[in-house]
Design an enzyme around this catalytic site. Structure first.
Site, short mmCIF file in Angstrom:
data_model
loop_
_atom_site.label_atom_id
_atom_site.label_comp_id
_atom_site.label_asym_id
_atom_site.label_seq_id
_atom_site.Cartn_x
_atom_site.Cartn_y
_atom_site.Cartn_z
N ASP A 678 0.86 -1.17 0.00
CA ASP A 678 0.00 0.00 0.00
C ASP A 678 0.90 1.22 0.00
O ASP A 678 1.81 1.35 0.83
CB ASP A 678 -0.92 -0.01 1.23
CG ASP A 678 -1.97 1.09 1.15
OD1 ASP A 678 -1.61 2.26 1.36
OD2 ASP A 678 -3.15 0.78 0.90
N ASN A 686 -1.92 13.22 -3.79
CA ASN A 686 -3.03 13.73 -4.60
C ASN A 686 -3.40 15.15 -4.21
O ASN A 686 -3.66 16.00 -5.05
CB ASN A 686 -4.24 12.81 -4.49
CG ASN A 686 -4.11 11.58 -5.35
OD1 ASN A 686 -3.41 11.60 -6.36
ND2 ASN A 686 -4.77 10.49 -4.97
N ASP A 695 -1.76 9.69 -10.52
CA ASP A 695 -1.81 8.60 -11.50
C ASP A 695 -0.43 8.30 -12.06
O ASP A 695 -0.05 7.14 -12.28
CB ASP A 695 -2.76 8.97 -12.65
CG ASP A 695 -4.20 9.09 -12.18
OD1 ASP A 695 -4.50 8.59 -11.07
OD2 ASP A 695 -5.02 9.69 -12.91
N GLU A 721 -4.55 2.69 -4.18
CA GLU A 721 -3.09 2.57 -4.08
C GLU A 721 -2.68 1.22 -3.53
O GLU A 721 -1.54 1.05 -3.07
CB GLU A 721 -2.52 3.69 -3.20
CG GLU A 721 -2.96 3.64 -1.74
CD GLU A 721 -4.27 4.36 -1.49
OE1 GLU A 721 -4.56 4.69 -0.35
OE2 GLU A 721 -5.03 4.62 -2.46
#
Length: 799
Positions: A678, A686, A695, A721
């Site tokens: 993770d 973000n 992305d 993620e």
């Protein structure tokens, strides 16, 4: 017919009056001389080839032995560097490193150097590490292990990796035996590899017990590098030359070479270290070369074996025997031919007289032949003289053309019975073909090849009532007894009805061809005879595009079609045809074909069978190209299991592979592990850089991790993620090592513009009876524990 006065000579220069025995003797003498010259040349060539083949084989065997010597030195030096570059080497580390090195080596061992004062503490330490009863021992006179005597230093075997069924001689003191002590001392002084004299190896299978000991000193980085300094210990390779040299060689009975290896290091004593089981044969061929292993020289002697001479035996004897037999047979043949020719000439004169007497008998049969001609009422037989005037007109000609024999014989010509326009056109065609004028009256009699046999041709004849008749006419010259041309003979068969039937069939074929040309794919009739022979009794032009094979080829044999079918599908197609033939059930299949021009294509075929009276089966079917449909199906399948953002597999594909792998393990057992990761603080990325950069980070992470995975590993994105790696044939410890490599590779490769991106890893291995949910829950728990412990780490498998 009179015989020729001048007769040809035998072989161009021997008169026929010479005795046949003299001809046979001359031929036999010439053949013997030629055989001797050929045998001498063959013997010299065979000896030269024999030397070249032996030198080639000997050089290859030298290179192989030298390569194996160098390989032993490199492997032991690698084991030495493993100790030098490691702070601490455990027994597990040693066995893991040494086990792959055991090819053609009896054992690898490590023996530390222990002083008298360190002996007791050293033995206690080894026992605490899991070797109860460990002690420094030596061999007594009876060959039994006993506690080592009191001495200044010991070199006991601490670690050992062996392929001997007798086990490892742990604790065996290498300094207790003079030859081994001297070898270790030389290795210490040379500060490199040293090899022992030939000795009896301890704890080695008796078949390989005679060999040498290759040793190298181990000095740590902090130790004094001088040769006089005391090393930390020694690494050793136990080598049996019988195993080292003979491994991979042909069996003794088929080995072309006999090899012997001598130890030259001891002056005056050259002990044989290795000798092939196949003994050398007495021959002038032989080779010898010096090879070096560590600090000792060995002499390798190679001689040819019986297998070499057998495989390269000379054909001289066979050549002499064959040449002698051929000479004898040729002389016998000439004797027979000459004697038979002389007898034949005598018989010719006798048979000539007999033939003349029978000529009168043949004339008597002429009237009988005319009766036979008149009896052939379904065939018109017409004979003419050289002018073309009809001299014979049988009853079949009367019935076919409407003329009476009295009206035709002596009054009509064969030309007058033909259609004038047809004769003129044919005469003009022949004149252009042969470059000279052909008379119309001769056109029907000219052969198309102007030589050779005669063939029937279709002509149009004019009947007495003016109507036309289609016939197949064969016209041939008529010769007398002296071979002179005295007339012509024409044999005509009415083909009116046959042409009508052929025209009807041709019209049907044209209609069928037009219909099939506008249908995509191919229409066919496939026939399977009772003996297994397959053919296409009919194939439309569409088959040419389907299989890139001309339809005419398939009418004789269908094997070319099965050669086009993909190797993985051909057995299935044959089996479906067999079942359809047995059950007379409709045949439907989809299969691949490999075409020379268009490559791999998918085809769909369907046919309905019917049983034939002879025991075979006939299918009426249709086949079409479905490659575009298959390509769309594959694209849809790929989209359904691929993550659109990162390009790797998605959760659906991972769940399918996980279920398949767990089913495989439940059936046959094995190991499997998963690695979950993770991305740390992905929401912060973000929020700070935007979702576009987020992305980009995910794609960069997948690229870096994908480069470090094995081909058998399955890398998937679960969502967001979170990512998962499915590792086949992998236990928990191996998965942990892989996870740590992925973790190090990710954190050491920054991703622009964010910089270093880290992730938390969790590892879980499959346990018997455990379901997919339980396995994924334990991996997720590992990720959660890694995040709780501060992120950017790998959490080993939780209980």
């Amino acid at each position: 017919m009179p015989l020729h006065v001048v007769r040809p000579k035998i072989l161009g220069f021997i008169s026929e009056d010479v005795s046949a025995w003299l001809v046979a003797v001359l031929v036999l003498l010439a053949g013997s001389i030629l055989t001797g010259l050929l045998a001498w040349s063959t013997y010299n060539l065979n000896q030269q080839q024999l030397r070249q083949r032996f030198q080639l084989l000997a050089s290859e065997r030298y290179s192989r032995i030298e390569e194996r010597f160098q390989d032993q030195e490199q492997r032991l030096d690698g084991l030495r560097r493993f100790f030098v570059n490691s702070d601490h080497v455990t027994r597990y580390d040693f066995e893991g490193y040494a086990k792959p090195l055991l090819r053609r080596t009896q054992a690898y061992a490590f023996a530390p150097l222990v002083s008298r004062a360190q002996r007791a503490d050293f033995e206690q330490a080894v026992r605490r590490e899991g070797q109860p009863g460990f002690a420094i021992v030596q061999l007594n006179a009876a060959g039994q292990m006993e506690p080592a005597g009191d001495q200044d230093d010991y070199a006991p075997v601490l670690y050992s990796q062996t392929q001997s069924p007798l086990g490892s001689p742990l604790g065996y003191d290498l300094l207790a035996q003079p030859l081994r002590r001297a070898t270790l001392e030389r290795a210490r002084v040379l500060n490199g590899l040293a090899v022992s004299p030939p000795m009896h190896l301890v704890a080695v299978d008796p078949a390989y017990a005679r060999g040498v000991l290759l040793a190298a000193p181990v000095r740590r980085a902090q130790d004094d590098p001088s040769p006089q300094a005391r090393p930390y210990g020694f690494v050793l390779a136990v080598i049996s030359l019988r195993q080292l040299v003979a491994d991979g060689l042909p069996a003794s009975a088929s080995d072309n070479l006999s090899v012997r290896i001598l130890d030259l290091s001891t002056e005056g004593q050259h002990e044989v270290l290795y000798e092939s089981n196949n003994l050398p044969v007495t021959s002038h061929l032989g080779a010898s070369r010096l090879l070096r292993l560590a600090d000792r020289d060995y002499q390798v002697e190679i001689r040819p074996s019986a297998a070499f001479l057998h495989a390269n035996h000379s054909s001289l004897t066979s050549l002499v025997i064959l040449g002698s037999l051929l000479s004898l047979l040729l002389s016998a043949l000439l004797y027979v031919l000459v004697s038979q020719r002389q007898r034949a000439l005598a018989l010719v004169e006798q048979r000539t007289r007999e033939l003349r007497s029978r000529e009168q008998e043949l004339r008597g049969t002429h009237s009988q032949l005319r009766s036979v001609l008149n009896a052939a009422t379904q065939v018109a037989i017409i004979a003419t003289d050289l002018r073309g005037v009809i001299s014979t007109f049988n009853a079949g000609a009367e019935q076919m053309l409407g003329y009476r024999s009295s009206e035709a014989v002596g009054h009509l010509t064969l030309e007058s019975l033909h259609l004038p326009q047809e004769l003129e056109a044919w005469a003009h065609s022949l004149s252009q073909r042969y470059g000279k004028p052909i008379e119309v009256s001769r056109a029907m009699l000219v052969e198309e090849g102007m030589a050779g046999g005669h063939e029937a041709r279709e002509w149009t004849l004019v009947r007495r009532d003016g109507s036309h008749l289609q016939v197949n006419m064969l016209a041939t010259p008529v010769l007398d007894d002296q071979g002179l041309w005295i007339g012509h003979l024409a044999i005509c068969i009415d083909i009116t009805e046959r042409k009508r039937v052929h025209e009807a069939l041709a019209a049907r074929d044209r209609l069928l061809k037009k219909l099939s040309a506008h249908v995509p794919g191919g229409i066919y009739q496939f026939k399977l005879d009772a003996d297994g022979h397959a053919s296409f009794t009919y194939a439309s032009d569409g088959i040419r595009e389907i299989y890139e094979i001309e339809p005419q080829v398939l009418q004789e044999n269908a094997a070319a079609v099965f050669e086009r079918i993909h190797p993985e599908d051909v057995q299935r197609v044959r089996e479906s045809i067999r079942i359809s033939a047995q059950q007379l059930s409709p045949w439907r299949e989809e299969y691949r074909v490999c075409l020379p021009q268009r490559g791999l294509r998918w085809m769909r075929g369907a046919a309905t069978p019917e049983s034939l009276s002879g025991g075979g089966v006939l299918w009426h079917g249709y086949i079409s190209d479905i490659s575009d449909l298959k390509r769309v199906e594959e694209e849809l399948r790929a989209l359904s299991v691929t993550d659109s953002l990162t390009g790797i597999h998605n959760r659906r594909y991972f769940q399918e592979q996980l279920q398949n792998e767990m089913q495989r393990l439940e059936r046959g057992g094995g190991e499997m592990a998963v690695i979950m990761l993770d991305v740390d603080h992905f929401k912060r990325i973000n929020d700070q850089y935007g979702h576009g950069v987020g992305d980009q980070v995910l794609r960069g992470l997948c690229e870096r991790i994908g480069r470090r995975l094995r081909r058998t590993d399955v890398f998937c994105r679960l969502g967001g993620e979170e990512f998962m790696v499915l590792c086949r044939d992998t236990n928990a410890r191996q998965a942990l090592v892989l996870a740590e490599e992925l973790w190090q590779g990710l954190r050491s490769s920054p991703i622009a513009p964010v910089g270093r991106v880290t992730a938390s890893f969790g590892v879980a291995s499959w346990r018997e009876g455990e379901g997919a949910d339980g396995l994924l829950l334990r991996a997720d728990s590992g990720v959660y524990a890694a995040k709780q412990a501060g992120r950017d780490r790998v959490q080993a498998e939780l209980p």
